[in-house]
Design an enzyme around this catalytic site. Structure first.
Site, mmCIF file in Angstrom:
data_model
loop_
_atom_site.group_PDB
_atom_site.id
_atom_site.type_symbol
_atom_site.label_atom_id
_atom_site.label_comp_id
_atom_site.label_asym_id
_atom_site.label_seq_id
_atom_site.Cartn_x
_atom_site.Cartn_y
_atom_site.Cartn_z
ATOM 1 N N LEU A 55 0.625 -1.195 0.027
ATOM 2 C CA LEU A 55 -0.067 -0.001 -0.077
ATOM 3 C C LEU A 55 0.854 1.397 -0.017
ATOM 4 O O LEU A 55 0.465 2.156 -0.646
ATOM 5 C CB LEU A 55 -0.891 0.052 1.201
ATOM 6 C CG LEU A 55 -1.628 1.165 1.573
ATOM 7 C CD1 LEU A 55 -2.719 1.557 0.381
ATOM 8 C CD2 LEU A 55 -2.495 1.031 2.953
ATOM 9 N N HIS A 115 7.032 1.511 14.739
ATOM 10 C CA HIS A 115 6.188 0.388 15.238
ATOM 11 C C HIS A 115 5.174 0.135 14.140
ATOM 12 O O HIS A 115 3.895 -0.242 14.713
ATOM 13 C CB HIS A 115 5.860 0.923 16.510
ATOM 14 C CG HIS A 115 5.453 -0.256 17.444
ATOM 15 N ND1 HIS A 115 6.201 -1.413 17.455
ATOM 16 C CD2 HIS A 115 4.343 -0.368 18.373
ATOM 17 C CE1 HIS A 115 5.548 -2.300 18.255
ATOM 18 N NE2 HIS A 115 4.577 -1.647 18.865
ATOM 19 N N SER A 275 -3.588 3.270 22.117
ATOM 20 C CA SER A 275 -4.056 2.915 20.668
ATOM 21 C C SER A 275 -4.716 3.951 19.841
ATOM 22 O O SER A 275 -5.232 5.035 20.346
ATOM 23 C CB SER A 275 -5.333 1.912 20.899
ATOM 24 O OG SER A 275 -5.985 1.722 20.005
ATOM 25 N N GLU A 461 8.667 -0.791 24.363
ATOM 26 C CA GLU A 461 7.720 -0.006 24.490
ATOM 27 C C GLU A 461 7.191 0.407 25.921
ATOM 28 O O GLU A 461 6.847 -0.436 26.707
ATOM 29 C CB GLU A 461 6.304 -0.647 23.933
ATOM 30 C CG GLU A 461 6.853 -1.218 22.611
ATOM 31 C CD GLU A 461 5.737 -1.884 21.847
ATOM 32 O OE1 GLU A 461 4.538 -1.482 21.897
ATOM 33 O OE2 GLU A 461 6.152 -3.024 21.426
ATOM 34 N N SER A 636 2.668 5.759 -3.266
ATOM 35 C CA SER A 636 1.346 6.610 -3.148
ATOM 36 C C SER A 636 0.369 6.041 -2.452
ATOM 37 O O SER A 636 0.092 4.698 -2.597
ATOM 38 C CB SER A 636 1.011 7.158 -4.576
ATOM 39 O OG SER A 636 -0.251 7.409 -4.507
ATOM 40 N N THR A 639 -2.470 4.257 -4.498
ATOM 41 C CA THR A 639 -2.431 2.889 -5.190
ATOM 42 C C THR A 639 -2.320 1.925 -4.285
ATOM 43 O O THR A 639 -1.910 1.935 -3.101
ATOM 44 C CB THR A 639 -1.141 3.091 -6.038
ATOM 45 O OG1 THR A 639 -0.072 3.328 -5.326
ATOM 46 C CG2 THR A 639 -1.285 4.339 -7.020
#
Ligand SMILES: *[C@@H]1O[C@H](CO)[C@@H](O)[C@H](O)[C@H]1NC(C)=O
Ligand SMILES: *[C@@H]1O[C@H](CO)[C@@H](O)[C@H](O)[C@H]1NC(C)=O
Ligand SMILES: *[C@@H]1O[C@H](CO)[C@@H](O)[C@H](O)[C@H]1NC(C)=O
Ligand SMILES: *[C@@H]1O[C@H](CO)[C@@H](O)[C@H](O)[C@H]1NC(C)=O
Ligand SMILES: *[C@@H]1O[C@H](CO)[C@@H](O)[C@H](O)[C@H]1NC(C)=O
Ligand SMILES: *[C@@H]1O[C@H](CO)[C@@H](O)[C@H](O)[C@H]1NC(C)=O
Ligand SMILES: *[C@@H]1O[C@H](CO)[C@@H](O)[C@H](O)[C@H]1NC(C)=O
Ligand SMILES: *[C@@H]1O[C@H](CO)[C@@H](O)[C@H](O)[C@H]1NC(C)=O
Ligand SMILES: *[C@@H]1O[C@H](CO)[C@@H](O)[C@H](O)[C@H]1NC(C)=O
Ligand SMILES: *[C@@H]1O[C@H](CO)[C@@H](O)[C@H](O)[C@H]1NC(C)=O
Ligand SMILES: *[C@@H]1O[C@H](CO)[C@@H](O)[C@H](O)[C@H]1NC(C)=O
Ligand SMILES: *[C@@H]1O[C@H](CO)[C@@H](O)[C@H](O)[C@H]1NC(C)=O
Length: 702
Positions: A55, A115, A275, A461, A636, A639
């Site tokens: 992606l 992360h 979150s 974390e 991008s 796309t």
């Protein structure tokens, strides 16, 4: 007269250069995407979540700051990956040493992961992570090492005299605390000092050269990049990566994503319990809230309790949160006026985290433990649930799982059990080393300062409150040595991955983050003590007296690969690679999705081949010149590239272009690029580049 003019010029030049308080600054960005097929994505430990396309590309972003006389420099890298692993760091430092000698070292290079949970795994040397990512996958590791080193190379080449500005502000409507019941364990008096159970503050560092030309932005903010959930198979950089994309697209006008000199990084911070899925936890079967201490649903248990982001789907949610981050960063960047000046310092140590004695108060000490994970680790979180009947907040083990564990891995020692209490131990990772150690013992602690900015390289974390305590402790350590007003920033997921760190009080509730605090209840206190030590060394100019500590092992992982190599690629009869299997339509309206399917080849063939810059382009026909002009690539966010495997070496590649409202009407086409593999018998494999092109199609406005 001429000579005296020259002399007076020299004389006026030298002093001004010598007293210059400006730094030398360089920024760089390089691709670190790696293989985008068949590799487990790193983050959710979901064995079914294997990469199947892209992606957005992943990037490593680096800045280097040097003192004007170049006596000291520091390097900070934020890479679009789940976390930096010890193996990755060791290899990067090794390459830097062979290229630059003693210029870039353990102590002055910080490597931090954003992360994202949608990047390829396989770059670890400890068994637990080898299990969840199908072993050590060299192409994955190499892409990260090369990308990180290249981003540093680019920053190194681009260094010029410049200035730094810092700014801070609050980001609203973008986070929730996903373990609020743990947070409530912290003393009320402490909680009362804060208006929220997450840190909403974003810190930005603006970089410009002496002529005011903009170089880049580095920002730190506490948020999990997990808007993309554990069903996603497309490699991407999630919300923080989208924020970088928007910022860089704006500053590198007219260029494709990944191009241009302006670098905008959104680095991680104390995001442990934070979150981005701000609609909060709901039972996906009944719709009711499961915001309870065990994140448990009346029907279906913990497995049904999930949180979703603000958008219509996970990509939309990533974009909405990413846009929030981008807009706040832009505002802070634009108005930044507080200049950062002063000397640079860096301090680093290796520490055996299994073996730290902490002075808790005048009379008591505590000790860290050999690594172990508790039951609630297997429960996962509302951002990605675990498996079977594990629930968060488990204070007792289950005989069923104990029996299995004892048979597979052996029973934890009484000492380790005792040390981790009240955590019931599910995996005693510190006591197993077959075939390799399961968890790191030797961990990096590292701190550097740029004038009044202190960057804490944290190897894991931290929860919200843990981060606050650590920042405060470091700030007060500096103050106690006469250095007032330090801006302490926590960089998360740095250098080596050691899961989570909660406060001692949060640990008692044993939700996921506490069960994943692998060195036991005093882990945070130990880190506070260690980082105070680094701060003291910097403040008192005694860094050279800090012991290096025990070197981490370079584990020669040789026989741990569960990922079969790529067979030869095969095209269907009477077709060749890149042939169109399903054509685009002749016309689309803005807002629709143009898509074409091609005869594909395994994208892993291209992972280390630098000749391939993108798997796809969307091109527009330029009426005047008669040329096709590349408007979009696979970096991008408009796309998508999907790769699906068929039988016997066959595969398909589908390219989608989600036509944004900003697209100009006109004639377009889609191209697909790849490498196919030929495996002659008894000879080395060969790779050939190919491409395929869709028919042209027209895009019209609504
Ligand atoms: C370089 O500058 C720093 C402060 O700006 C100073 O402390 C240091 O002594 C200088 N080093 C050299 C070699 O001139
Ligand atoms: C992931 O997000 C998608 C929407 O993009 C949603 O349909 C799906 O239920 C979510 N899955 C999980 C496990 O959260
Ligand atoms: C998210 O989706 C909504 C509804 O489809 C749309 O209006 C909005 O523009 C999208 N947001 C982003 C940031 O893409
Ligand atoms: C770290 O400390 C533990 C506990 O003292 C010890 O067993 C272990 O051997 C040490 N590890 C290393 C690599 O020194
Ligand atoms: C020191 O810490 C221990 C353990 O947390 C606690 O029991 C004790 O009361 C503390 N002592 C003082 C003087 O605070
Ligand atoms: C969890 O599952 C196992 C196996 O199905 C079962 O034996 C055990 O009783 C369950 N535990 C709880 C607390 O439900
Ligand atoms: C561990 O503790 C249990 C119960 O306290 C005891 O029965 C057992 O002998 C101990 N094991 C060892 C190896 O000391
Ligand atoms: C892998 O190699 C190591 C060291 O060479 C050996 O000790 C171990 O038994 C091997 N593991 C497997 C699963 O073959
Ligand atoms: C790693 O192990 C392999 C086989 O066991 C050996 O050939 C290789 O030299 C080792 N590499 C290093 C760096 O020790
Ligand atoms: C492109 O050129 C053709 C003929 O040269 C013309 O008919 C058409 O209108 C032009 N299109 C645009 C968008 O300018
Ligand atoms: C990269 O691809 C080119 C074709 O584009 C091929 O000639 C070359 O051998 C490949 N390199 C590697 C290292 O596979
Ligand atoms: C596409 O492939 C053809 C044939 O192999 C080659 O001539 C051409 O240069 C390639 N085009 C691009 C943009 O790579």
């Amino acid at each position: 007269m001429f000579t005296s003019l020259v002399f007076s010029l020299i004389l006026t030049q030298i002093p001004s250069a010598a007293v210059s308080k400006n730094y030398r600054i360089g920024v760089g960005r390089a691709d670190c995407t790696g293989p985008v097929a068949e590799i487990p994505l790193m983050g959710y430990a979901n064995p079914d979540q294997l990469a199947g396309g892209i992606l957005s590309r992943l990037y490593s972003r680096a800045f280097i700051v040097a003192q004007p006389n170049d006596s000291k420099r520091v390097v900070f890298v934020s890479a679009d990956i789940g976390m930096v692993s010890q193996r990755l760091r060791l290899e990067v430092i090794k390459q830097l040493k062979s290229k630059y000698g003693e210029l870039y070292r353990q102590d002055n290079v910080i490597l931090s992961g954003t992360h994202t949970h949608s990047g390829p795994g396989g770059y670890f040397q400890y068994t637990l992570f080898l299990i969840t990512s199908k072993g050590l996958i060299k192409p994955s590791l190499n892409a990260l090492v090369n990308g990180i080193v290249k981003s540093i190379d680019i920053a190194h080449e681009n260094m010029k005299e410049g200035r730094l500005f810092i700014n801070k502000g609050l980001v609203e409507n973008s986070q929730i605390n996903r373990s609020p019941y743990s947070y409530l364990q912290n003393p009320e008096s402490e909680r009362n000092r804060y208006s929220s159970n997450t840190d909403k503050e974003m810190v930005v560092l603006k970089m410009v050269d002496v002529n005011g030309q903009e170089l880049g932005l580095f920002s730190w903010f506490a948020i999990h990049p997990v808007n993309m959930n554990n069903t996603n198979l497309l490699v991407n950089s999630d919300n923080v990566g989208y924020a970088s994309y928007l910022f860089e697209q704006e500053k590198n006008k007219g260029l494709l994503p990944g191009e241009g000199s302006f670098v905008a990084a959104f680095a991680s911070s104390n995001l442990g319990d934070v979150s981005p899925n701000i609609k909060g936890p709901h039972c996906i079967n009944t719709g009711e809230s499961c915001d309870n201490p065990h994140s448990y649903c009346p029907v279906g248990g913990a497995k049904m309790c999930m949180a979703a982001g603000p958008g219509s789907d996970m990509i939309n949610s990533s974009k909405i949160i990413g846009q929030n981050l981008y807009l706040k960063a832009k505002e802070l960047y634009t108005s930044a006026s507080q200049e950062v000046t002063g000397p640079l310092h860096s301090a680093h140590q290796w520490v055996n985290m299994s073996d730290v004695t902490v002075q808790l108060n005048a009379t008591h000490t505590g000790k860290t433990c050999k690594p172990a994970l508790g039951y609630s680790f297997a429960a996962g979180t509302i951002d990605g649930v675990g498996f079977c009947n594990f629930t968060q907040g488990s204070l007792e083990g289950q005989p069923f799982w104990e029996t299995i564990r004892n048979q597979l891995l052996g029973e934890p020692s009484n000492e380790t059990k005792e040390c981790h209490k009240p955590k019931p131990i599910l995996l005693n990772t510190g006591e197993i080393s077959l075939p390799y150690p399961w968890h790191p013992e030797i961990v990096d602690v590292q701190l550097f300062t740029i004038g009044s900015l202190a960057i804490v390289a944290f190897p894991g974390e931290l929860t919200t409150m843990s981060g606050r305590r650590l920042r405060e402790a470091i700030k007060s350590e500096f103050e106690s040595h006469g250095t007032q007003g330090m801006n302490v920033v926590i960089a998360g997921l740095c250098n080596v991955y050691t899961h989570y760190v909660t406060t001692y009080e949060e640990y008692q509730a044993q939700r996921y983050e506490a069960a994943s605090t692998i060195y036991g209840p005093h882990t945070l206190s130990a880190y506070i003590q260690l980082f105070r030590g680094l701060a003291k060394a910097i403040a008192t100019n005694t860094v050279q007296d800090l012991p290096n500590g025990p070197e981490p092992p370079f584990i020669n992982v040789t026989n741990m690969t569960l990922l079969p190599s790529v067979l030869a690629d095969v095209a269907p009869l009477s077709k060749t690679f890149g042939d169109v299997l399903q054509e685009v339509q002749p016309q689309y309206r803005v807002g629709e999705v143009a898509e074409a399917t091609f005869v594909g080849a395994n994208p892993r063939n291209s992972a280390e081949n630098t000749t391939l810059k993108t798997f796809l382009t969307v091109e527009k026909y330029e009426n005047v010149s008669g040329n096709w002009h590349v408007m979009y690539n696979d970096a991008s966010w408009d796309t998508k590239f999907y790769w699906t495997k068929g039988f016997l070496g066959r595969s398909q590649a589908r390219v989608e272009w989600h036509i944004p409202s900003s697209a100009e009407p006109g004639l377009y086409r889609i191209q697909y690029f790849g490498h196919y593999k030929v495996q002659p018998i008894l000879k080395p494999a060969q790779f050939y580049a190919f491409n395929g092109t869709s028919s042209a199609f027209e895009v019209v406005k609504l």
